[in-house]
Motif scaffolding. Structure first.
Motif, short mmCIF file in Angstrom:
data_model
loop_
_atom_site.label_atom_id
_atom_site.label_comp_id
_atom_site.label_asym_id
_atom_site.label_seq_id
_atom_site.Cartn_x
_atom_site.Cartn_y
_atom_site.Cartn_z
N ALA A 9 0.81 -1.21 0.00
CA ALA A 9 0.00 0.00 0.00
C ALA A 9 0.85 1.27 0.00
CB ALA A 9 -0.93 0.00 1.22
N CYS A 10 2.16 1.10 0.05
CA CYS A 10 3.07 2.26 0.05
C CYS A 10 3.00 2.97 -1.29
CB CYS A 10 4.50 1.74 0.30
SG CYS A 10 5.79 2.96 0.03
N ILE A 11 2.99 4.31 -1.24
CA ILE A 11 2.93 5.08 -2.49
C ILE A 11 4.28 5.71 -2.84
CG2 ILE A 11 0.45 5.53 -2.29
CD1 ILE A 11 1.18 8.35 -1.25
N GLY A 12 5.31 5.34 -2.07
CA GLY A 12 6.66 5.77 -2.40
C GLY A 12 6.94 7.24 -2.18
N ALA A 13 6.25 7.83 -1.21
CA ALA A 13 6.41 9.26 -0.97
C ALA A 13 7.76 9.60 -0.33
CB ALA A 13 5.28 9.77 -0.09
N GLY A 14 8.34 8.66 0.39
CA GLY A 14 9.68 8.87 0.94
C GLY A 14 9.76 9.64 2.24
N GLN A 15 8.62 9.99 2.81
CA GLN A 15 8.65 10.74 4.08
C GLN A 15 9.31 9.94 5.19
OE1 GLN A 15 7.83 13.87 4.51
NE2 GLN A 15 7.28 14.03 2.37
N CYS A 16 9.10 8.64 5.17
CA CYS A 16 9.67 7.79 6.23
C CYS A 16 11.20 7.82 6.18
CB CYS A 16 9.16 6.36 6.08
SG CYS A 16 9.45 5.66 4.44
N VAL A 17 11.76 7.85 5.00
CA VAL A 17 13.22 7.87 4.86
C VAL A 17 13.78 9.20 5.37
CG1 VAL A 17 15.12 7.59 3.24
CG2 VAL A 17 13.01 6.33 2.88
N ASP A 25 14.25 2.63 4.05
CA ASP A 25 14.90 2.98 2.78
C ASP A 25 13.83 2.82 1.69
OD1 ASP A 25 16.78 3.73 0.95
OD2 ASP A 25 18.08 2.00 1.23
N GLN A 26 14.19 3.20 0.48
CA GLN A 26 13.25 3.04 -0.63
C GLN A 26 13.84 2.13 -1.69
OE1 GLN A 26 12.45 7.46 -0.92
NE2 GLN A 26 10.53 6.67 -1.78
N ASP A 27 12.99 1.30 -2.26
CA ASP A 27 13.41 0.40 -3.34
C ASP A 27 13.91 1.22 -4.52
OD1 ASP A 27 12.75 -2.69 -4.33
OD2 ASP A 27 12.80 -1.19 -5.93
N ASP A 30 11.10 1.00 -7.69
CA ASP A 30 9.78 1.63 -7.67
C ASP A 30 9.55 2.59 -6.50
OD1 ASP A 30 9.51 -0.07 -5.54
OD2 ASP A 30 8.05 -1.39 -6.48
N GLY A 31 10.57 2.78 -5.66
CA GLY A 31 10.45 3.77 -4.60
C GLY A 31 9.65 3.32 -3.38
N THR A 32 9.19 2.08 -3.40
CA THR A 32 8.42 1.62 -2.24
C THR A 32 9.34 1.38 -1.04
OG1 THR A 32 8.52 -0.65 -3.04
CG2 THR A 32 6.54 0.61 -3.58
N VAL A 33 8.74 1.39 0.11
CA VAL A 33 9.51 1.35 1.36
C VAL A 33 10.21 -0.01 1.55
CG1 VAL A 33 7.51 0.58 2.73
CG2 VAL A 33 9.37 1.85 3.83
N VAL A 34 11.41 0.08 2.09
CA VAL A 34 12.18 -1.10 2.49
C VAL A 34 12.49 -0.93 3.98
CG1 VAL A 34 14.34 -2.38 2.21
CG2 VAL A 34 13.23 -1.35 0.22
N LYS A 54 3.91 10.85 9.59
CA LYS A 54 3.99 11.62 8.35
C LYS A 54 3.70 10.81 7.10
CE LYS A 54 6.98 15.37 9.78
NZ LYS A 54 8.28 16.03 9.60
N CYS A 55 3.70 9.49 7.23
CA CYS A 55 3.46 8.65 6.05
C CYS A 55 2.07 8.95 5.48
CB CYS A 55 3.56 7.17 6.43
SG CYS A 55 3.04 6.08 5.09
N PRO A 56 1.99 9.46 4.26
CA PRO A 56 0.69 9.83 3.70
C PRO A 56 -0.22 8.64 3.44
CG PRO A 56 2.43 10.12 2.08
CD PRO A 56 3.10 9.76 3.36
N ALA A 57 0.36 7.46 3.28
CA ALA A 57 -0.46 6.27 3.00
C ALA A 57 -0.79 5.51 4.29
CB ALA A 57 0.27 5.35 2.03
N ARG A 58 -0.24 5.96 5.42
CA ARG A 58 -0.50 5.34 6.73
C ARG A 58 -0.21 3.83 6.72
NH1 ARG A 58 -0.17 9.10 10.22
NH2 ARG A 58 -2.11 9.54 11.23
N VAL A 59 0.92 3.45 6.21
CA VAL A 59 1.24 2.02 6.11
C VAL A 59 2.26 1.56 7.13
CG1 VAL A 59 0.66 2.02 3.66
CG2 VAL A 59 3.04 2.32 4.34
N ILE A 60 2.70 2.49 8.01
CA ILE A 60 3.70 2.11 9.02
C ILE A 60 2.99 1.91 10.36
CG2 ILE A 60 5.79 2.83 10.24
CD1 ILE A 60 6.38 4.65 7.80
N GLU A 61 3.11 0.71 10.88
CA GLU A 61 2.49 0.40 12.16
C GLU A 61 3.59 0.19 13.20
OE1 GLU A 61 -0.37 -2.98 13.25
OE2 GLU A 61 -1.18 -2.09 11.40
S1 SF4 Z 1 5.97 3.97 3.83
FE1 SF4 Z 1 4.79 5.86 3.65
S2 SF4 Z 1 6.29 7.52 3.86
FE2 SF4 Z 1 7.43 5.62 3.42
S3 SF4 Z 1 7.70 5.61 1.22
FE3 SF4 Z 1 5.81 4.47 1.66
S4 SF4 Z 1 4.16 5.94 1.53
FE4 SF4 Z 1 6.06 7.09 1.68
#
Ligand code: SF4
Length: 64
Positions: A9-17, A25-27, A30-34, A54-61
């Motif tokens: 469900a990650c949209i690769g916004a990179g805020q977490c990094v 980190d980001q792949d 495709d920029g998805t979270v690692v 800050k994650c816009p997709a709210r995928v970090i628990e």
């Molecule tokens: S986990 Fe959230 S903040 Fe991190 S890259 Fe994915 S969408 Fe962006």
């Protein structure tokens, strides 16, 4: 502290990094979270909580 992510469900916004580069980190393709550290030490707590917030997709628990 344990972290779970829904990478599908990650949209690769990179805020977490930006918030916690030691933990996320980001792949390169495709920029998805690692997730680098599923159980980071407590000194990274604030950075991890900020990343989750800050994650816009709210995928970090975070389980404290
Ligand atoms: S986990 Fe959230 S903040 Fe991190 S890259 Fe994915 S969408 Fe962006």
């Amino acid at each position: 502290m344990k972290i779970a992510i829904d990478a599908g469900a990650c949209i690769g916004a990179g805020q977490c990094v930006l918030s916690a580069p030691a933990v996320f980190d980001q792949d390169e393709r495709d920029g998805t979270v690692v997730l680098l550290q599923p159980e980071p030490s407590l000194n990274l707590r604030n950075a991890v909580l900020e990343a989750a917030e800050k994650c816009p997709a709210r995928v970090i628990e975070v389980d404290e």
